[in-house]
Design a protein around this motif. Structure first.
Motif, short mmCIF file in Angstrom:
data_model
loop_
_atom_site.label_atom_id
_atom_site.label_comp_id
_atom_site.label_asym_id
_atom_site.label_seq_id
_atom_site.Cartn_x
_atom_site.Cartn_y
_atom_site.Cartn_z
N GLU A 67 0.82 -1.21 0.00
CA GLU A 67 0.00 0.00 0.00
C GLU A 67 0.85 1.26 0.00
N LEU A 68 2.02 1.22 0.64
CA LEU A 68 2.90 2.39 0.59
C LEU A 68 3.41 2.63 -0.82
N GLN A 75 0.37 9.52 -5.25
CA GLN A 75 0.68 10.91 -4.90
C GLN A 75 1.41 11.59 -6.05
N LEU A 76 2.42 10.91 -6.58
CA LEU A 76 3.21 11.49 -7.67
C LEU A 76 2.34 11.77 -8.89
N ASN A 77 1.38 10.90 -9.14
CA ASN A 77 0.51 11.06 -10.30
C ASN A 77 -0.67 11.98 -10.05
N GLY A 78 -0.87 12.39 -8.81
CA GLY A 78 -1.96 13.30 -8.49
C GLY A 78 -3.33 12.67 -8.57
N HIS A 86 -5.57 4.15 -1.11
CA HIS A 86 -4.37 3.48 -0.59
C HIS A 86 -3.93 4.01 0.77
N SER A 87 -4.32 5.23 1.10
CA SER A 87 -4.09 5.72 2.47
C SER A 87 -4.91 4.90 3.45
N ARG A 88 -6.19 4.71 3.12
CA ARG A 88 -7.06 3.91 3.99
C ARG A 88 -6.59 2.46 4.05
N ASP A 89 -6.20 1.91 2.89
CA ASP A 89 -5.73 0.52 2.86
C ASP A 89 -4.44 0.34 3.65
N ALA A 90 -3.56 1.33 3.59
CA ALA A 90 -2.31 1.26 4.37
C ALA A 90 -2.61 1.25 5.86
N ARG A 91 -3.54 2.10 6.28
CA ARG A 91 -3.94 2.13 7.69
C ARG A 91 -4.56 0.79 8.09
N ALA A 102 3.69 10.69 6.08
CA ALA A 102 5.08 11.00 5.75
C ALA A 102 5.53 10.42 4.41
N ILE A 103 4.75 9.54 3.83
CA ILE A 103 5.15 8.96 2.55
C ILE A 103 5.32 10.04 1.48
#
Length: 180
Positions: A67-68, A75-78, A86-91, A102-103
């Motif tokens: 997920e990171l 993020q890079l692709n906007g 993926h923020s929710r999935d990482a959590r 911080a990613i």
């Protein structure tokens, strides 16, 4: 405050008025219902994503790093939809909130191991392929910390999330829903 779900906005809708209510969220207009117009290709991209997941499973990559990797590329692709997803999935995978935040600034953060940093460097370089051409030093750093099977799995995840990002950003076809 109000929010409009772009999934219900027709592809031909006009842009939100500049003088809209100041407390209303602005939702970019959906350009194309890609799933509806190109369902076979959408299924193929889903199959690509499933194949990337299978490679990650085969290589033993944990859910957190998966997920990171996806989050950083998004993020890079906007891609707002994928950043939210993926923020929710990482959590959900157990990643601490601080690492998820911080990613975006991982090179300046002390929250990532050398191994994770090598993977994130590869994400940045592959996602910015036209600018970087993935230098030997970036690949060598990743290869120092990850086995060939793991590298193939990471690369598979990067390629599949970049495909989703390209579709989502160009069509504005998917939008996250604000959770309050």
């Amino acid at each position: 405050m109000t929010i409009t779900d772009a999934a219900t906005t027709p592809a031909t809708a006009t842009a939100p008025a500049v003088d809209a209510a100041p407390d209303a969220y602005v939702v970019p207009v959906r350009r194309l219902d890609f799933d509806g117009v190109a369902p076979a290709f959408a299924r193929a991209v889903s199959a690509l994503d499933d194949a990337a997941e299978a490679e990650a499973d085969r290589a033993g990559l944990g859910a957190g790093i998966r997920e990171l990797v996806r989050l950083r590329a998004s993020q890079l692709n906007g891609c707002s939809y994928c950043v939210d997803l993926h923020s929710r999935d990482a959590r959900a995978a157990g990643e601490p909130e601080q690492r998820v935040h911080a990613i975006a600034v991982w090179p300046e953060s002390n929250f990532f191991t050398a191994r994770e940093r090598a993977a994130l460097g590869l994400v940045d370089s592959v996602t910015r392929l036209s600018e970087t051409h993935v230098p030997d030093a970036v690949w060598a750093e990743a290869a120092e910390h990850w086995s060939p099977d793991e590298l193939a799995a990471i690369l598979s995840l990067i390629v599949s999330v970049n495909a989703w990002n390209e579709l989502a950003v160009s069509t504005r076809g998917w939008r996250p829903r604000l959770r309050t």
